[in-house]
Design an enzyme around this catalytic site. Structure first.
Site, PDB file in Angstrom:
ATOM      1  N   ASP A  24       0.974  -1.437   0.118  1.00 45.18           N
ATOM      2  CA  ASP A  24      -0.054  -0.006   0.040  1.00 45.18           C
ATOM      3  C   ASP A  24       0.940   1.389   0.031  1.00 45.18           C
ATOM      4  OD1 ASP A  24      -1.578   2.219   0.565  1.00 45.18           O
ATOM      5  OD2 ASP A  24      -2.479   1.157   2.309  1.00 45.18           O
ATOM      6  N   ILE A  25       0.891   2.068  -0.924  1.00 40.25           N
ATOM      7  CA  ILE A  25       1.593   3.145  -1.179  1.00 40.25           C
ATOM      8  C   ILE A  25       1.512   4.221   0.005  1.00 40.25           C
ATOM      9  CG2 ILE A  25       0.595   4.734  -2.787  1.00 40.25           C
ATOM     10  CD1 ILE A  25       3.053   4.870  -4.158  1.00 40.25           C
ATOM     11  N   GLY A  46      -9.514   4.018  -5.992  1.00 42.35           N
ATOM     12  CA  GLY A  46      -8.161   3.617  -6.050  1.00 42.35           C
ATOM     13  C   GLY A  46      -7.096   4.211  -4.994  1.00 42.35           C
ATOM     14  N   ASP A  48      -5.878   7.085  -5.423  1.00 44.29           N
ATOM     15  CA  ASP A  48      -6.240   8.410  -5.056  1.00 44.29           C
ATOM     16  C   ASP A  48      -7.103   8.530  -3.879  1.00 44.29           C
ATOM     17  OD1 ASP A  48      -6.253  11.103  -5.693  1.00 44.29           O
ATOM     18  OD2 ASP A  48      -7.846  11.028  -7.433  1.00 44.29           O
ATOM     19  N   SER A 133      -2.540   4.497 -14.155  1.00 38.59           N
ATOM     20  CA  SER A 133      -3.678   4.114 -15.222  1.00 38.59           C
ATOM     21  C   SER A 133      -3.869   2.807 -15.218  1.00 38.59           C
ATOM     22  CB  SER A 133      -3.080   4.496 -16.664  1.00 38.59           C
ATOM     23  OG  SER A 133      -3.113   5.878 -16.839  1.00 38.59           O
ATOM     24  N   VAL A 136      -8.641   1.824 -12.621  1.00 36.46           N
ATOM     25  CA  VAL A 136      -9.879   2.452 -13.100  1.00 36.46           C
ATOM     26  C   VAL A 136      -9.541   2.897 -14.581  1.00 36.46           C
ATOM     27  CG1 VAL A 136     -11.501   4.282 -12.843  1.00 36.46           C
ATOM     28  CG2 VAL A 136     -10.851   3.249 -10.857  1.00 36.46           C
ATOM     29  N   TYR A 137      -8.345   3.563 -14.950  1.00 35.47           N
ATOM     30  CA  TYR A 137      -8.377   3.757 -16.251  1.00 35.47           C
ATOM     31  C   TYR A 137      -8.210   2.809 -17.345  1.00 35.47           C
ATOM     32  CZ  TYR A 137      -8.580   8.900 -15.047  1.00 35.47           C
ATOM     33  OH  TYR A 137      -9.113   9.982 -14.805  1.00 35.47           O
TER      34      TYR A 137
END
Ligand code: AR6
Length: 187
Positions: A24-25, A46, A48, A133, A136-137
């Site tokens: 986990d960042i 996500g 973000d 990306s 979700v992207y």
């Protein structure tokens, strides 16, 4: 032993180190963390969502005050890290995958490279990225990993750059494995 090695990888590369780790960042202890944001810088799901939750409301306030028009895709902006242990927080806007013919690769490369430039402008020696990306992207993970690893290796091999530690913090084993393959193919 095998399991540990599969979750964390450190390669000497050019002037420094390229690390891969599963995790986990928001829990990473590094001077500069990169967020995978959207062009409105409006927060979201996500990584973000996780960064805004862990870092607290000062991050959204600073984004709104300093970047009221958002950030173009393929670029990045910077804020303080709020409650995160990172001093510098970079919000990079990767492309949505549209099939690969809409300049996605250049835009993804741009998101990584702009983040590295902004981190160097602020005197950072180390930086941690998520797989921009690739959630979700919808960017295909093998392709997204290849672009990310190529940018990192080019950076570390360039004698004119300063950052000496580039870390990819990958949320699951599938993403970690794709980055590991990309790294094996590049070095
Ligand atoms: N630490 C590290 N990686 C994570 C974490 C975490 N805590 N959480 C998720 N990931 P995404 P994108 C991984 O969707 O594709 C947001 O709503 C995730 O598994 O976060 O660039 C924004 O607001 C995936 O591998 O970012 C934008 O609207 C990677 O991080 C949009 O999503 C990126 O997934 C951006 O989409």
């Amino acid at each position: 032993m095998t399991l540990d090695r599969a979750k964390r990888l450190d390669r000497v590369c050019g002037r420094g180190h390229l690390h891969l780790e599963e995790g986990d960042i928001t829990a990473t202890d590094v001077d500069c963390v990169v967020n995978a944001a959207n062009a409105a810088l409006a927060g979201g799901g996500g990584v973000d969502g996780a960064i805004h939750r862990a870092g607290g409301p000062s991050i959204a306030r600073e984004l709104k005050a300093r970047y009221p028009h958002g950030c173009p895709t393929g670029k990045a902006v910077v804020t303080q890290g709020g409650l995160l242990s990172a001093r510098v927080l970079i919000h990079a806007v990767g492309p949505r995958w549209q099939g690969g013919e809409a300049g996605e690769e250049d835009l993804l490369r741009g998101a990584y490279r702009t983040s590295l430039l902004l981190a160097e402008e602020r005197g950072c020696q180390g930086i941690a990225f998520p797989a921009i990306s690739c959630g979700v992207y919808g960017y295909p993970i093998e392709e997204g990993a290849r672009v990310a690893v190529q940018v990192a290796i080019d950076w570390l091999r360039n004698p004119e750059r300063q950052i000496s530690s580039i870390r990819f913090v990958l949320f699951d084993g599938t993403t970690f494995a794709a980055f590991e393959r990309a790294l094996e193919n590049e070095v």
